[in-house]
Motif scaffolding. Structure first.
Motif, mmCIF file in Angstrom:
data_model
loop_
_atom_site.group_PDB
_atom_site.id
_atom_site.type_symbol
_atom_site.label_atom_id
_atom_site.label_comp_id
_atom_site.label_asym_id
_atom_site.label_seq_id
_atom_site.Cartn_x
_atom_site.Cartn_y
_atom_site.Cartn_z
ATOM 1 N N LEU A 19 1.015 -1.110 0.053
ATOM 2 C CA LEU A 19 0.095 0.136 -0.064
ATOM 3 C C LEU A 19 0.789 1.356 0.101
ATOM 4 N N ASP A 20 1.887 1.224 0.527
ATOM 5 C CA ASP A 20 2.923 2.337 0.610
ATOM 6 C C ASP A 20 3.425 2.753 -0.750
ATOM 7 N N ASP A 21 3.594 1.513 -1.670
ATOM 8 C CA ASP A 21 4.354 1.585 -2.828
ATOM 9 C C ASP A 21 2.989 2.136 -3.727
ATOM 10 N N ASN A 22 1.987 1.687 -3.731
ATOM 11 C CA ASN A 22 1.198 1.824 -4.569
ATOM 12 C C ASN A 22 0.040 2.885 -4.269
ATOM 13 N N GLY A 23 -0.029 3.430 -3.193
ATOM 14 C CA GLY A 23 -1.183 4.367 -2.793
ATOM 15 C C GLY A 23 -1.996 3.614 -2.480
ATOM 16 N N ARG A 24 -3.221 3.999 -3.128
ATOM 17 C CA ARG A 24 -4.467 3.010 -2.663
ATOM 18 C C ARG A 24 -4.966 1.704 -3.598
ATOM 19 N N MET A 25 -5.528 0.775 -2.988
ATOM 20 C CA MET A 25 -5.464 -0.493 -3.619
ATOM 21 C C MET A 25 -6.679 -1.354 -3.123
ATOM 22 N N TYR A 26 -7.617 -2.053 -4.020
ATOM 23 C CA TYR A 26 -8.754 -2.545 -3.359
ATOM 24 C C TYR A 26 -8.222 -4.250 -3.185
ATOM 25 N N GLY A 27 -8.869 -4.906 -2.371
ATOM 26 C CA GLY A 27 -8.490 -6.109 -1.871
ATOM 27 C C GLY A 27 -8.156 -7.173 -3.014
ATOM 28 N N TYR A 28 -8.874 -7.565 -4.018
ATOM 29 C CA TYR A 28 -8.510 -8.277 -5.291
ATOM 30 C C TYR A 28 -7.335 -7.846 -5.765
ATOM 31 N N GLU A 29 -7.094 -6.343 -5.838
ATOM 32 C CA GLU A 29 -5.902 -5.887 -6.535
ATOM 33 C C GLU A 29 -4.584 -6.235 -5.846
ATOM 34 N N ILE A 30 -4.815 -6.354 -4.390
ATOM 35 C CA ILE A 30 -3.499 -6.520 -3.444
ATOM 36 C C ILE A 30 -3.245 -8.091 -3.975
ATOM 37 N N THR A 31 -4.424 -8.996 -3.703
ATOM 38 C CA THR A 31 -4.057 -10.240 -3.975
ATOM 39 C C THR A 31 -3.332 -10.586 -5.209
ATOM 40 N N GLN A 32 -3.604 -10.081 -6.319
ATOM 41 C CA GLN A 32 -3.056 -10.225 -7.551
ATOM 42 C C GLN A 32 -1.650 -9.593 -7.645
ATOM 43 N N LYS A 33 -1.482 -8.298 -6.981
ATOM 44 C CA LYS A 33 -0.314 -7.907 -7.034
ATOM 45 C C LYS A 33 0.940 -8.583 -6.358
ATOM 46 N N VAL A 34 0.625 -9.142 -5.250
ATOM 47 C CA VAL A 34 1.335 -10.236 -4.534
ATOM 48 C C VAL A 34 1.636 -11.530 -5.298
ATOM 49 N N LYS A 35 0.650 -11.989 -5.755
ATOM 50 C CA LYS A 35 0.849 -13.295 -6.690
ATOM 51 C C LYS A 35 1.790 -12.819 -7.722
ATOM 52 N N GLU A 36 1.534 -11.615 -8.531
ATOM 53 C CA GLU A 36 2.434 -11.353 -9.695
ATOM 54 C C GLU A 36 3.829 -11.020 -9.075
ATOM 55 N N ALA A 37 4.017 -10.576 -8.027
ATOM 56 C CA ALA A 37 5.123 -10.091 -7.478
ATOM 57 C C ALA A 37 6.117 -11.222 -7.061
ATOM 58 N N THR A 38 5.675 -12.362 -6.631
ATOM 59 C CA THR A 38 6.091 -13.530 -6.196
ATOM 60 C C THR A 38 6.042 -14.585 -7.333
ATOM 61 N N ALA A 39 5.760 -14.340 -8.239
ATOM 62 C CA ALA A 39 5.906 -15.385 -9.539
ATOM 63 C C ALA A 39 4.769 -16.501 -9.225
ATOM 64 N N GLY A 40 3.682 -16.091 -8.478
ATOM 65 C CA GLY A 40 2.680 -17.120 -7.910
ATOM 66 C C GLY A 40 3.073 -18.016 -6.563
#
Length: 110
Positions: A19-40
């Motif tokens: 959230l600090d890096d991206n400003g505001r996010m919604y829940g599903y967006e958070i889950t997808q960003k983490v999944k993407e950043a960690t290559a699943g």
């Protein structure tokens, strides 16, 4: 022990940093960003994410904005001023924990 239980204690600093890096996010967006950043490697479930978001909101760490998207209301989460301080503290604690594990698992690299 499975990796899910290992990640569980790290979820709060991960979310706060995101959230600090991206400003505001919604829940599903958070889950997808983490999944993407960690290559699943890390998949955050709704059952883990939303109770944490609600707790952080109740503690004044997060603020919530509601936005109408079509015929749905989407909740956007962002850090409060106190949340930015909490993020710094949580990330430092996680970094210290990682360093301690490094001492145990591979002392030659520490």
């Amino acid at each position: 022990m499975n990796k899910t239980s290992l990640y569980k204690g790290c979820l709060e600093p991960i979310i706060l940093k995101l959230l600090d890096d991206n400003g505001r996010m919604y829940g599903y967006e958070i889950t997808q960003k983490v999944k993407e950043a960690t290559a699943g490697e890390l998949n955050i479930t709704e059952g883990a994410l939303y109770p944490l978001l609600h707790r952080l909101e109740a503690e004044g760490v997060l603020e919530v904005e509601m936005e109408n998207i079509g015929n749905r209301v989407r909740k956007y989460y962002s850090l409060t001023k106190a949340g930015k301080k909490e993020k710094s503290k949580a990330v430092l604690e996680l970094e210290n924990f990682k360093n301690t594990l490094q001492l145990l698992l591979n002392p030659k690299l520490a």
